[in-house]
Design an enzyme around this catalytic site. Structure first.
Site, PDB file in Angstrom:
ATOM      1  N   GLU A  21      -4.750  33.244  14.367  1.00  0.00           N
ATOM      2  CA  GLU A  21      -5.508  33.421  13.126  1.00  0.00           C
ATOM      3  C   GLU A  21      -6.755  32.557  13.206  1.00  0.00           C
ATOM      4  O   GLU A  21      -6.733  31.454  13.759  1.00  0.00           O
ATOM      5  CB  GLU A  21      -4.651  32.999  11.926  1.00  0.00           C
ATOM      6  CG  GLU A  21      -5.436  33.029  10.607  1.00  0.00           C
ATOM      7  CD  GLU A  21      -4.536  33.131   9.371  1.00  0.00           C
ATOM      8  OE1 GLU A  21      -3.358  32.767   9.461  1.00  0.00           O
ATOM      9  OE2 GLU A  21      -5.054  33.583   8.329  1.00  0.00           O
ATOM     10  N   CYS A  29      -2.926  35.249   6.290  1.00  0.00           N
ATOM     11  CA  CYS A  29      -3.662  35.440   5.033  1.00  0.00           C
ATOM     12  C   CYS A  29      -5.076  35.973   5.250  1.00  0.00           C
ATOM     13  O   CYS A  29      -5.659  36.576   4.344  1.00  0.00           O
ATOM     14  CB  CYS A  29      -3.728  34.125   4.265  1.00  0.00           C
ATOM     15  SG  CYS A  29      -2.120  33.567   3.699  1.00  0.00           S
ATOM     16  N   GLU A  51       1.944  38.609   4.049  1.00  0.00           N
ATOM     17  CA  GLU A  51       2.961  38.033   3.143  1.00  0.00           C
ATOM     18  C   GLU A  51       2.809  38.687   1.776  1.00  0.00           C
ATOM     19  O   GLU A  51       2.259  38.102   0.854  1.00  0.00           O
ATOM     20  CB  GLU A  51       2.775  36.519   3.044  1.00  0.00           C
ATOM     21  CG  GLU A  51       3.258  35.790   4.278  1.00  0.00           C
ATOM     22  CD  GLU A  51       3.024  34.292   4.213  1.00  0.00           C
ATOM     23  OE1 GLU A  51       2.285  33.823   3.326  1.00  0.00           O
ATOM     24  OE2 GLU A  51       3.563  33.584   5.077  1.00  0.00           O
TER      25      GLU A  51
END
Ligand code: AHR
Length: 667
Positions: free
Chosen positions: A55, A254, A386
């Site tokens: 990420e 995210c 998520e």
């Protein structure tokens, strides 16, 4: 470790030895027995068991793996001069301002205009890099720029990288000519090694020059030989490759979701010509008040094409995760209306075509034009990160229907939120998601664990109760916290690494259900991080693996193909966490985690009648519970290899305090 040569091979000797052993050895040790049933593999270990999660967090891509040295190279940050300052050398006067680029394009909207009234010893701009610019003595660097002189005349430019004390590290010059935008490139060699250089670009005569995409890039990168794109940071790619990861999950967690839908990750904006990859704020820029990073943006120099190339380069299956029409539920939680979901779903279908489609398909053609005629062989696709709640299920269903109809072979990965403790309305949300996944049957469900480290020792049985006929499990993100979830106090110390290792023994034991795992996050800049802990740390010059990294490496390199049943008994309350697997060629890996301060003296009993060489390869990761690696001491906790000469059907092995040991028994 001691060699127990006299005790190998003969059952009688072993029995006598055991007897002696029980009486003689001191109390600083615990005694144990480990029985391995070598003839009874219970289940296969998935070839995809150990992979990497990447990420762009902690300067993971820009400022890290993507080796561009110039921050805000195209002046597209909202604060257009962020990272840049104006410099006037003796006698120089002029102005530097960001202007609308002509011809105008939304994705490449701005350029820097330098107008020199008095040239003096040079007028221009200086870039601070990502917490400085790291340069290595003797290495060559490309300086590249798109430039024009609007009047049609010419402008000499002086290019230099300087240390904080103004020592010249790189020096070069070039002449911009004509009113049309043109590409210029020079190569410079670093005179010294400098971690904190600045890049200066100086106009040396009167007049006006416009500059865009000002870039400084090492010549020698982890570029694939025949690929046309600039490569990635070699030392980091090397560390990634050494894990021998089975897959690379990207572009993250995210960051896929974005804090709002407008700020979500859109893969189509990350491919093609670098100038057309529209800069986007990095969601970690403002995520944590205690670690605000106002200069964190995504240039997408490392975009989806490069992620696919990186996967190929390190021998990993690409595992992209896409936004499912929901922004991060820890942020805005913005949701795309179901009747507006079309473009999101189309992005997923187009991505599969981009990766796998033939040269005459619209997106396959784009891949070919970018320099990769062969398909990337995409097999897995994640829908959402998520996410939770009925809105996720509704959206997943739309994606699933479209993808299964067009690409039935693609394995779909569905999310299962985050661990119950940090989930709003925790366990109920997880229970709800699972009630749906049992019906919808995604191929794989992605579960995340960020817990304080003691919890990992308790999670060993977590998957024992999972339905063997249900979806397979991807433990897609996990890390043991020394302090608390994402606490800035967290340490990458040995005890946390051992907690993860113990957890992994439980995942291998449940390897019939758990088919993929990845630690998260992967990388962090020592000055540019937002989240701790991380697997690999780096500065502008070097990098190092944490004890957690070496746990990943050892498990990945010794995963085996089949799981062998074993029984462990330890005296007292201590535990020894053991997983035994075998390769197709009969090699057996016995991985044992001793997270206590006492050594454990174990009698190892090999049942099943298979014979092994008396000589075993031993790799041990050990140290003090709090030990960490650092830039100054990168090898305080690293695996050490040796040979153990004493394997028999019964033998005794001493597992060191605070250690992960891998014994390779050779048939
Ligand atoms: O790994 C850091 C973050 O933790 C990921 O982006 C997210 O998926 C999780 O909450």
């Amino acid at each position: 470790m001691r060699a127990w040569k006299g005790m190998r091979d003969s059952g009688r000797a072993a029995a006598a030895g055991m007897f002696l052993w029980m009486g003689v050895f001191c109390l600083a040790q615990r005694q144990a027995s480990v029985t391995v049933y070598t003839d009874r593999p219970t289940h296969a270990i998935s070839p995809m068991m150990y992979g990497l999660f990447f990420e762009d967090i902690n300067f993971g891509a820009d400022g890290g793996l993507y080796e561009e040295k110039v921050k805000n190279r195209s002046f597209e940050f909202p604060d257009a001069m962020m990272g840049w300052t104006v410099i006037r050398r003796e006698g120089a006067q002029g102005e530097a301002a960001v202007v609308s680029k002509q011809p105008y394009k939304e994705s490449d909207a701005r350029a820097l205009r330098i107008t020199v009234d008095e040239s003096g010893k040079g007028f221009g701009v200086s870039n601070e890099g990502f917490r400085g610019i790291g340069l290595h003595q003797g290495r060559e660097y490309y300086f590249t720029v798109f430039a024009r002189v609007p009047s049609g005349a010419s402008m000499p430019l002086r290019i230099e990288a300087v240390s904080p004390s103004d020592l010249k590290v790189l020096e070069g010059s070039l002449e911009v000519k004509g009113a049309d935008w043109a590409f210029y490139q020079i190569t410079m060699k670093a005179a010294v090694t400098e971690p904190k250089a600045r890049l200066n670009v100086l106009a040396m005569s009167k007049g006006t020059v416009e500059l865009d995409m000002i870039s400084l890039f090492p010549v020698d990168t982890a570029r694939q030989a025949d690929r046309p794109i600039p490569g990635l940071r070699k030392d980091l790619v090397q560390l990634l490759a050494e894990v021998r990861p089975a897959f690379l999950r990207f572009p993250g967690g995210c960051i896929v979701e974005g804090s709002t839908l407008a700020l979500r990750y859109q893969w189509k904006n990350t491919i093609g010509d670098l100038r057309d990859r529209q800069t986007l704020i990095n969601r970690w820029n403002t995520e944590f008040r205690h670690r605000l990073t106002p200069d964190y943006y995504q240039s997408f120099g490392l975009g989806f094409f490069e992620y696919f190339l990186l996967s190929e380069q390190i021998g990993a299956e690409p595992v992209p995760i896409l936004n499912c029409g929901m922004a991060c539920q820890f942020n805005s939680g913005e949701v795309c209306a179901l009747d507006k979901l079309g473009p999101y779903v189309q992005d997923a279908l187009d991505l599969i075509e981009f990766a796998n489609g033939p040269a005459d398909s619209p997106w396959g053609r784009v891949r070919v034009q970018m320099g990769h005629p062969e398909p990337f062989g995409l097999k897995y696709l994640g829908i959402g990160n998520e996410q939770w709640g009925p809105q996720y299920i509704e959206r997943y269903k739309v994606f699933e229907k479209a993808i299964r109809a067009n690409y039935p072979d693609i394995k779909l990965i569905a999310g299962c939120g985050s661990e119950p403790e940090i989930f709003p309305n925790g366990p109920a949300e997880v229970a709800y998601l699972w009630s749906q996944w049992r019906i919808l049957k995604p191929d794989i469900v992605d579960e995340h664990f960020y817990r304080r480290y003691p919890r990992f020792f308790e999670l060993l049985d977590h998957y024992d109760s999972y339905d063997r006929q249900g979806p397979k499990i991807f433990v897609g993100e996990y890390a043991a916290m020394s302090h608390g979830v994402a606490s800035p106090e967290n340490r990458n110390n040995l005890i946390c690494a051992l907690a993860e290792a113990a957890f992994l023994t439980g995942l291998e034991r449940n390897g019939d259900v758990v088919v993929m795992t990845a630690y998260a996050p992967l990388t962090a800049h020592v000055e540019g991080w937002q989240w701790k802990p991380n697997l690999i740390w780096f500065d502008n010059l070097t990098c190092f693996g944490t004890p957690n990294y070496y746990v990943q490496k050892l498990f990945s390199q010794h995963k085996g193909a089949g799981y062998l049943r074993s029984e462990v008994k330890v005296e007292g309350s201590e535990r020894l966490y053991v997983s035994v697997t075998e390769e197709a060629d009969g090699k057996v890996y016995l991985k044992a985690v001793n997270p206590s301060e006492q050594s454990i003296l174990a009698e190892i009993r090999l049942e099943g009648g298979k014979a092994f060489s008396p000589k075993a390869r031993v790799v041990v990761l050990r140290g003090g519970a709090e030990d960490e690696n650092t830039l100054d001491r990168p090898d305080q906790v690293v695996p050490k290899e040796s040979e153990y000469d004493g394997v028999g059907s019964r033998f005794v092995y001493e597992f060191a305090p605070f250690s992960l040991t891998v014994l390779t028994l050779k048939p």
